[in-house]
Write an enzyme that holds these catalytic residues in place. Structure first.
Site, PDB file in Angstrom:
ATOM      1  N   ASP A 109       0.874  -1.170   0.000  1.00  0.00           N
ATOM      2  CA  ASP A 109       0.000   0.000   0.000  1.00  0.00           C
ATOM      3  C   ASP A 109       0.913   1.221   0.000  1.00  0.00           C
ATOM      4  OD1 ASP A 109      -2.273  -1.480  -0.217  1.00  0.00           O
ATOM      5  OD2 ASP A 109      -3.189  -0.834   1.669  1.00  0.00           O
ATOM      6  N   ASN A 147      -2.909  -4.158  -1.727  1.00  0.00           N
ATOM      7  CA  ASN A 147      -4.163  -4.147  -2.473  1.00  0.00           C
ATOM      8  C   ASN A 147      -4.454  -2.787  -3.091  1.00  0.00           C
ATOM      9  OD1 ASN A 147      -4.377  -3.961   0.473  1.00  0.00           O
ATOM     10  ND2 ASN A 147      -6.501  -3.352   0.109  1.00  0.00           N
ATOM     11  N   HIS A 253       2.249  -8.200   2.089  1.00  0.00           N
ATOM     12  CA  HIS A 253       1.391  -7.089   2.510  1.00  0.00           C
ATOM     13  C   HIS A 253       0.331  -7.518   3.532  1.00  0.00           C
ATOM     14  CE1 HIS A 253      -0.844  -3.409   2.540  1.00  0.00           C
ATOM     15  NE2 HIS A 253      -1.951  -4.037   2.173  1.00  0.00           N
ATOM     16  N   HIS A 262      -8.426  -6.064  10.081  1.00  0.00           N
ATOM     17  CA  HIS A 262      -8.556  -7.140   9.096  1.00  0.00           C
ATOM     18  C   HIS A 262      -8.416  -8.526   9.711  1.00  0.00           C
ATOM     19  CE1 HIS A 262      -7.395  -3.662   6.519  1.00  0.00           C
ATOM     20  NE2 HIS A 262      -8.379  -4.148   5.796  1.00  0.00           N
TER      21      HIS A 262
END
Ligand SMILES: *[C@@H]1O[C@H](CO)[C@@H](O)[C@H](O)[C@H]1NC(C)=O
Ligand SMILES: *[C@@H]1O[C@H](CO)[C@@H](O)[C@H](O)[C@H]1NC(C)=O
Ligand SMILES: *[C@@H]1O[C@H](CO)[C@@H](O)[C@H](O)[C@H]1NC(C)=O
Ligand SMILES: *[C@@H]1O[C@H](CO)[C@@H](O)[C@H](O)[C@H]1NC(C)=O
Ligand SMILES: *[C@@H]1O[C@H](CO)[C@@H](O)[C@H](O)[C@H]1NC(C)=O
Ligand SMILES: *[C@@H]1O[C@H](CO)[C@@H](O)[C@H](O)[C@H]1NC(C)=O
Ligand SMILES: *[C@@H]1O[C@H](CO)[C@@H](O)[C@H](O)[C@H]1NC(C)=O
Ligand SMILES: *[C@@H]1O[C@H](CO)[C@@H](O)[C@H](O)[C@H]1NC(C)=O
Length: 364
Positions: A109, A147, A253, A262
């Protein structure tokens, strides 16, 4: 190629048959070997072309006869300096200077909100070059993709052309770095090694391939999904199986174990974790959750470090049980510093004030 002194952008040789960009390593094997005074850094990477002309005039020097290796890890950062990105960058500069860090790892990211659009995207300057200005950060940045990077034109971040804008940038989907640390000046004293494996986790996440979400991601350049995942797992397994390093670190990541927003990713627990355990990887370092964590569970030998505090942070640590092995978890911005020598690896988290929040030493 082995150069006795001062890297940093390495000599590169390219060998092996090339094929489509779709394979993990592009089907190309590029041999990148730097001999720094601490030892040898070698790397297998994918690149659509040779990196030979990416070298620039700006080559930082590394002090001679280092017995240790140290580097900083930051994730989830590129917001044009906002959300304390600049503050974190300043503290990285300070701590990096104190520790004499030799490179920086980005856990992905890299550029919000949607990666880069092209190799001339000004976001690269505003979020990277203009932010990480401290002298200690003028070293190579080894980055994986997150992502958010996959929401843009991924090939721009992977491109050799972008390196002409800032020579520090080194991003590939998956690659390996080998380091050798010396203790003393005789050749025989260089017998402690660290192998680092950078792994592209984004294609593994099921949610991103659902009909509602798939159009948000740019999967250009990858093989069909199942094939892609298998290729990456095989490549990692082979790299780890071949490695006889004293220390092994895998960087990706997404979280495998986390008590952040998450949480754990079942896909990675299922597919990636068994490989890390089988080959006794010492640490898996990730971003994605915008906080700082160290997890070491009873049921695993792998230390999980989340370093995703490069800019915007989210409050939202979950309640956790003892079983989840949380050694440290902190909402808020910051970064990780890692120092490795032949006897130990140490991991320290720092906050936006440059204060050390937590430190963990892993012995042999
Ligand atoms: C790393 O090695 C250098 C020189 O060999 C030494 O000055 C420094 O204190 C060491 N750092 C750590 C954290 O061990
Ligand atoms: C920046 O860091 C300071 C100090 O921790 C904090 O008070 C502030 O809320 C942070 N700002 C943002 C936008 O995260
Ligand atoms: C590159 O991306 C930027 C940001 O989206 C855009 O403004 C610019 O027009 C693009 N340049 C080219 C050459 O496509
Ligand atoms: C997706 O990536 C490809 C290859 O980098 C690029 O040509 C294309 O413009 C990208 N699409 C979007 C919507 O960004
Ligand atoms: C380096 O060698 C010295 C002398 O042999 C020893 O005392 C020291 O512990 C070694 N350091 C490491 C990190 O192995
Ligand atoms: C590494 O080198 C040092 C110094 O030459 C030596 O004392 C030590 O036994 C070596 N360790 C291994 C595992 O070969
Ligand atoms: C590791 O490599 C050896 C030698 O090539 C091979 O026999 C073995 O099957 C491999 N193990 C795994 C788990 O891949
Ligand atoms: C890195 O180490 C592995 C073994 O762990 C080896 O197969 C590979 O050739 C090394 N790469 C370089 C560039 O030296």
């Amino acid at each position: 190629m082995v150069n006795d002194r001062t890297p940093l952008l390495p000599q590169v040789q390219q060998s092996g048959a090339s094929s489509r960009i779709s394979t993990v390593f592009n089907g190309k094997r590029i041999l990148l070997v730097v001999c720094v005074s601490i030892g040898i850094l070698g790397l297998w990477i994918c690149s659509p072309r040779s990196m030979a002309n990416t070298t620039t005039s700006s080559k930082p020097t590394i002090a001679a006869n280092r017995e240790n290796l140290s580097f900083l890890v930051v994730g989830d950062w590129g917001r044009e300096g906002l959300y304390n990105q600049t503050l974190v960058a300043q503290q990285m500069g300070k701590i990096g200077g104190e520790l004499g860090t030799q490179f920086v790892v980005s856990t992905g990211d890299n550029f919000y909100n949607s990666g880069l659009s092209n190799v001339s995207d000004p976001t690269f300057t505003y979020s990277f070059t203009d932010v990480y200005t401290a002298s200690s950060l003028q070293t190579t940045w080894y980055a994986v993709l997150g992502n958010h990077d996959y929401k843009g034109n991924v090939l721009a971040q992977l491109s050799d052309d972008i390196v002409t804008r800032d020579w520090r940038w080194f991003c590939r989907r998956s690659f390996q770095l080998n380091f050798t640390m010396c203790n003393g000046s005789s050749a025989g004293s260089c017998n402690a090694t660290l192998d680092m494996f950078f792994f592209d986790t984004t294609p593994f996440i099921d949610e991103y391939w659902t009909p509602e979400k798939i159009s948000k991601f740019n999967w250009t350049g990858l093989a069909p999904r199942e094939e892609q995942l298998q290729l990456q797992l095989d490549e990692l397994r082979e790299g780890l199986n071949t490695s006889s390093a004293t220390w092994k670190i895998v960087v990706g990541h997404h979280t495998i174990r986390s008590v952040g927003n998450h949480g754990d990713y079942a896909e990675l627990v299922e597919k990636l974790l068994p490989i890390l355990e089988e080959f006794k990887v010492n640490a898996y370092i990730n971003g994605h959750d915008h906080n700082l964590q160290h997890i070491l569970r009873q049921d695993s030998t792998v230390n999980f470090f989340t370093s995703g505090g490069g800019s915007k942070s989210y409050a939202g640590l979950q309640a956790y049980t003892e079983e989840q092995g949380v050694r440290f978890a902190r909402d808020g911005q910051g970064f990780l510093a890692v120092t490795v020598d032949s006897d130990s690896m140490s991991f320290s988290f720092y906050d936006v004030f440059g204060d050390e929040l937590y430190s963990f030493v892993l012995g042999k």
